[in-house]
Scaffold this motif. Structure first.
Motif, PDB file in Angstrom:
ATOM      1  N   GLN A 140       4.263  20.477  91.990  1.00 26.86           N
ATOM      2  CA  GLN A 140       3.933  21.190  90.749  1.00 26.86           C
ATOM      3  C   GLN A 140       4.664  22.512  90.729  1.00 26.86           C
ATOM      4  O   GLN A 140       4.565  23.286  91.698  1.00 26.86           O
ATOM      5  CB  GLN A 140       2.414  21.422  90.666  1.00 26.86           C
ATOM      6  CG  GLN A 140       1.977  22.353  89.552  1.00 26.86           C
ATOM      7  CD  GLN A 140       2.407  21.847  88.179  1.00 26.86           C
ATOM      8  OE1 GLN A 140       2.149  20.720  87.803  1.00 26.86           O
ATOM      9  NE2 GLN A 140       3.110  22.689  87.434  1.00 26.86           N
ATOM     10  N   GLN A 143       3.626  26.061  92.410  1.00 28.39           N
ATOM     11  CA  GLN A 143       2.617  25.803  93.443  1.00 28.39           C
ATOM     12  C   GLN A 143       3.223  25.326  94.772  1.00 28.39           C
ATOM     13  O   GLN A 143       2.660  24.439  95.426  1.00 28.39           O
ATOM     14  CB  GLN A 143       1.615  24.753  92.951  1.00 28.39           C
ATOM     15  CG  GLN A 143       0.697  25.269  91.847  1.00 28.39           C
ATOM     16  CD  GLN A 143      -0.590  24.489  91.756  1.00 28.39           C
ATOM     17  OE1 GLN A 143      -0.565  23.264  91.655  1.00 28.39           O
ATOM     18  NE2 GLN A 143      -1.717  25.170  91.809  1.00 28.39           N
ATOM     19  N   GLY A 177      -7.081  15.008  89.955  1.00 31.52           N
ATOM     20  CA  GLY A 177      -6.154  15.548  88.969  1.00 31.52           C
ATOM     21  C   GLY A 177      -6.749  16.810  88.389  1.00 31.52           C
ATOM     22  O   GLY A 177      -7.700  17.388  88.934  1.00 31.52           O
ATOM     23  N   VAL A 184      -8.733  25.665  86.828  1.00 27.73           N
ATOM     24  CA  VAL A 184      -7.828  25.139  85.800  1.00 27.73           C
ATOM     25  C   VAL A 184      -7.888  26.011  84.541  1.00 27.73           C
ATOM     26  O   VAL A 184      -6.872  26.221  83.876  1.00 27.73           O
ATOM     27  CB  VAL A 184      -8.159  23.654  85.508  1.00 27.73           C
ATOM     28  CG1 VAL A 184      -7.437  23.164  84.275  1.00 27.73           C
ATOM     29  CG2 VAL A 184      -7.780  22.793  86.711  1.00 27.73           C
TER      30      VAL A 184
HETATM   31  N1  CAA Z   1       3.919  21.853  83.305  1.00 30.11           N
HETATM   32  C1  CAA Z   1       4.958  21.957  82.470  1.00 30.11           C
HETATM   33  N2  CAA Z   1       5.630  23.084  82.266  1.00 30.11           N
HETATM   34  C2  CAA Z   1       5.245  24.160  82.948  1.00 30.11           C
HETATM   35  C3  CAA Z   1       4.178  24.136  83.851  1.00 30.11           C
HETATM   36  C4  CAA Z   1       3.508  22.912  83.999  1.00 30.11           C
HETATM   37  N3  CAA Z   1       2.467  22.811  84.826  1.00 30.11           N
HETATM   38  N4  CAA Z   1       4.035  25.365  84.380  1.00 30.11           N
HETATM   39  C5  CAA Z   1       4.977  26.122  83.831  1.00 30.11           C
HETATM   40  N5  CAA Z   1       5.689  25.418  82.954  1.00 30.11           N
HETATM   41  C6  CAA Z   1       6.825  25.905  82.139  1.00 30.11           C
HETATM   42  C7  CAA Z   1       6.399  26.946  81.137  1.00 30.11           C
HETATM   43  O1  CAA Z   1       5.855  26.374  79.970  1.00 30.11           O
HETATM   44  C8  CAA Z   1       7.700  27.635  80.880  1.00 30.11           C
HETATM   45  O2  CAA Z   1       8.511  26.820  80.054  1.00 30.11           O
HETATM   46  P1  CAA Z   1       9.441  27.436  78.911  1.00 30.11           P
HETATM   47  O3  CAA Z   1      10.380  28.371  79.642  1.00 30.11           O
HETATM   48  O4  CAA Z   1      10.099  26.254  78.313  1.00 30.11           O
HETATM   49  O5  CAA Z   1       8.518  28.153  77.992  1.00 30.11           O
HETATM   50  C9  CAA Z   1       8.368  27.648  82.259  1.00 30.11           C
HETATM   51  O6  CAA Z   1       7.724  26.591  82.985  1.00 30.11           O
HETATM   52  C10 CAA Z   1       8.188  28.951  82.980  1.00 30.11           C
HETATM   53  O7  CAA Z   1       6.795  29.273  82.963  1.00 30.11           O
HETATM   54  P2  CAA Z   1       6.285  30.752  82.682  1.00 30.11           P
HETATM   55  O8  CAA Z   1       6.962  31.369  81.493  1.00 30.11           O
HETATM   56  O9  CAA Z   1       4.788  30.695  82.670  1.00 30.11           O
HETATM   57  O10 CAA Z   1       6.849  31.510  83.979  1.00 30.11           O
HETATM   58  P3  CAA Z   1       6.102  32.426  84.964  1.00 30.11           P
HETATM   59  O11 CAA Z   1       7.041  32.767  86.053  1.00 30.11           O
HETATM   60  O12 CAA Z   1       5.399  33.527  84.245  1.00 30.11           O
HETATM   61  O13 CAA Z   1       4.927  31.504  85.589  1.00 30.11           O
HETATM   62  C11 CAA Z   1       4.000  29.578  86.615  1.00 30.11           C
HETATM   63  C12 CAA Z   1       5.277  30.287  86.156  1.00 30.11           C
HETATM   64  C13 CAA Z   1       3.364  30.353  87.760  1.00 30.11           C
HETATM   65  C14 CAA Z   1       4.427  28.194  87.099  1.00 30.11           C
HETATM   66  C15 CAA Z   1       2.970  29.519  85.473  1.00 30.11           C
HETATM   67  O14 CAA Z   1       3.561  28.915  84.338  1.00 30.11           O
HETATM   68  C16 CAA Z   1       1.763  28.719  85.850  1.00 30.11           C
HETATM   69  O15 CAA Z   1       0.821  29.258  86.410  1.00 30.11           O
HETATM   70  N6  CAA Z   1       1.761  27.406  85.556  1.00 30.11           N
HETATM   71  C17 CAA Z   1       0.695  26.526  85.887  1.00 30.11           C
HETATM   72  C18 CAA Z   1       0.875  25.987  87.260  1.00 30.11           C
HETATM   73  C19 CAA Z   1      -0.199  24.952  87.489  1.00 30.11           C
HETATM   74  O16 CAA Z   1      -0.163  23.874  86.921  1.00 30.11           O
HETATM   75  N7  CAA Z   1      -1.174  25.297  88.340  1.00 30.11           N
HETATM   76  C20 CAA Z   1      -2.272  24.418  88.566  1.00 30.11           C
HETATM   77  C21 CAA Z   1      -3.545  25.217  88.591  1.00 30.11           C
HETATM   78  S1  CAA Z   1      -4.965  24.171  88.639  1.00 30.11           S
HETATM   79  C22 CAA Z   1      -4.972  23.554  90.169  1.00 30.11           C
HETATM   80  O17 CAA Z   1      -4.229  23.902  91.040  1.00 30.11           O
HETATM   81  C23 CAA Z   1      -6.001  22.500  90.448  1.00 30.11           C
HETATM   82  C24 CAA Z   1      -5.389  21.222  90.853  1.00 30.11           C
HETATM   83  O18 CAA Z   1      -5.421  20.885  92.039  1.00 30.11           O
HETATM   84  C25 CAA Z   1      -4.806  20.336  89.828  1.00 30.11           C
END
Ligand code: CAA
Length: 239
Positions: A140, A143, A177, A184
């Motif tokens: 991911q 992560q 998931g 989340v």
């Molecule tokens: N799926 C698809 N696209 C994603 C994504 C994801 N999970 N995460 C980030 N992106 C995309 C953003 O939409 C963005 O795309 P665009 O440039 O086209 O707009 C690009 O990646 C960059 O993202 P940010 O602008 O947000 O960049 P950032 O550096 O500020 O942050 C990030 C990056 C830390 C990855 C942030 O986007 C984030 O926190 N994403 C979520 C990550 C995630 O899914 N974490 C899961 C948490 S829940 C969990 O962990 C429980 C579990 O076990 C499932």
């Protein structure tokens, strides 16, 4: 009545698991790290005793388990659920973000297993269920730390399963998931919309849907399931 201990057991998937184990007839204890008020509210609502310690701290796990065992009896079921995220792209990730997640998610599992395994070996019975994640299976963005711990737990699970098998100790992993919890909820709404569109079921899991699998693996009747990864992700990733 078997005794079950759920780490991070006062909120999210852990709380649902503690309650589901209680409903299935276990004597349950729930540990929490720092949110004392929320833990007390959980205790008031469920009657499940709560114990505060940091699973990243080896000595605290030993004392914590001793406190639980004094109150409830030997821990026969351990659910290593406590986990944190410190998301960030690797090019922006600090060493601290990396270490915190490794210490809690992976180190915590070692510390807790180390604290209960001798008793399980002596009594020739044990159930350990580790909380993985779909993101440890699929990867991911943002992560590298979290996914490394959740993938690492799969190897840990299989290895400890081999060590305990002849003594009727099983070690399995549940890989949820995206689930409707505070972890989340912390994801930005625009990113969340993308994540949701990628889940064939079109929705998040409920914590109870994950807890159900833990109760299944913890059962006496599940003694021949060992070293398994049970994926529960609405079809998002099929290993
Ligand atoms: N799926 C698809 N696209 C994603 C994504 C994801 N999970 N995460 C980030 N992106 C995309 C953003 O939409 C963005 O795309 P665009 O440039 O086209 O707009 C690009 O990646 C960059 O993202 P940010 O602008 O947000 O960049 P950032 O550096 O500020 O942050 C990030 C990056 C830390 C990855 C942030 O986007 C984030 O926190 N994403 C979520 C990550 C995630 O899914 N974490 C899961 C948490 S829940 C969990 O962990 C429980 C579990 O076990 C499932």
């Amino acid at each position: 009545m078997r005794v079950a201990l759920v780490t991070g057991g006062t909120s999210g998937i852990g709380a649902a698991t503690a309650e589901a184990l209680q409903a299935a007839g276990y004597r349950v204890a729930a540990s929490f790290a720092s949110r004392t008020e929320a833990a007390q509210a959980f205790h008031a609502r469920t009657g499940i005793p709560v114990f505060g310690w940091n699973v990243a701290d080896f000595a605290a796990c030993e004392t914590g388990v001793a406190r639980v065992e004094e109150a409830l009896g030997p821990v026969e079921v351990l659910v290593n659920n406590a986990g944190i995220t410190r998301d960030g792209m690797l090019h922006k990730m600090s060493a601290e973000q990396w270490r915190e997640v490794i210490d809690v998610n992976l180190g915590g599992c070692f510390n807790m297993c180390r604290a209960v395994i001798a008793g399980m070996r002596e009594r020739r019975f044990g159930r350990i269920v580790n909380m993985g994640s779909v993101n440890g299976q699929s990867g991911q963005m943002g992560q590298t730390n979290y996914a490394a711990t959740k993938a690492g737990l799969i190897g840990f699970t299989k290895s400890l399963a081999l060590e305990g098998a002849a003594r009727a100790i099983t070690v399995n992993l549940v890989a949820p998931g995206y689930t409707d919890t505070a972890m989340v909820e912390a994801v930005a709404p625009e990113v969340m919309a993308r994540i949701l569109s990628d889940i064939p079921a079109g929705r998040l899991a409920t914590p109870a849907e994950i807890a159900r699998a833990v109760v299944f693996l913890a059962a006496d009747e599940s003694g021949f399931i060992n070293g398994a990864t049970l994926s529960i992700n609405g079809g998002k990733y099929m290993a």
